[in-house]
Motif scaffolding. Structure first.
Motif, PDB file in Angstrom:
ATOM      1  N   SER A  50       0.830  -1.204   0.000  1.00 21.45           N
ATOM      2  CA  SER A  50       0.000   0.000   0.000  1.00 21.45           C
ATOM      3  C   SER A  50       0.867   1.258   0.000  1.00 21.45           C
ATOM      4  N   ASP A  51       2.023   1.229   0.670  1.00 20.59           N
ATOM      5  CA  ASP A  51       2.924   2.385   0.649  1.00 20.59           C
ATOM      6  C   ASP A  51       3.467   2.630  -0.757  1.00 20.59           C
ATOM      7  N   GLU A  52       3.784   1.548  -1.476  1.00 22.03           N
ATOM      8  CA  GLU A  52       4.266   1.697  -2.856  1.00 22.03           C
ATOM      9  C   GLU A  52       3.171   2.275  -3.744  1.00 22.03           C
ATOM     10  N   LYS A  54       0.667   4.198  -2.796  1.00 25.00           N
ATOM     11  CA  LYS A  54       0.508   5.621  -2.442  1.00 25.00           C
ATOM     12  C   LYS A  54       1.603   6.465  -3.084  1.00 25.00           C
ATOM     13  N   GLU A  55       2.845   5.985  -3.029  1.00 23.04           N
ATOM     14  CA  GLU A  55       3.961   6.721  -3.623  1.00 23.04           C
ATOM     15  C   GLU A  55       3.800   6.831  -5.135  1.00 23.04           C
TER      16      GLU A  55
END
Length: 82
Positions: A50-52, A54-55
């Motif tokens: 999920s962080d990837e 978002k980025e």
């Protein structure tokens, strides 16, 4: 999974100890080995975290802004020439 591959204990014993069915173990084992074969064959695809995601969304948004700015600048320059 790894304990089963080591072969130190029987699969039946391992499944009893871990509280899983032997069919579940064999299903996981098949998935594990198939994933290993795909990886060795060069398949490195995986699900993004999920962080990837978002980025990547932030990056896509920033790139869209740059394209919009350049498009506007291009239009203005074309109007000046005309």
């Amino acid at each position: 999974m790894l304990e089963g591959l080591r072969g130190e204990d029987s699969i039946a014993e391992l499944c009893r100890r871990e509280g899983i069915s032997s069919s579940m173990y064999h299903s996981w084992s098949k998935e594990f080995l198939e994933a290993g074969k795909r990886r060795l064959a060069g398949d490195t695809a995986r699900a993004a975290t999920s962080d990837e995601v978002k980025e990547l969304r932030r990056e896509a948004s920033a790139l869209k802004e740059v394209v919009a700015d350049l498009t506007l600048e291009n239009r203005l320059l074309k109007k000046k020439k005309a």
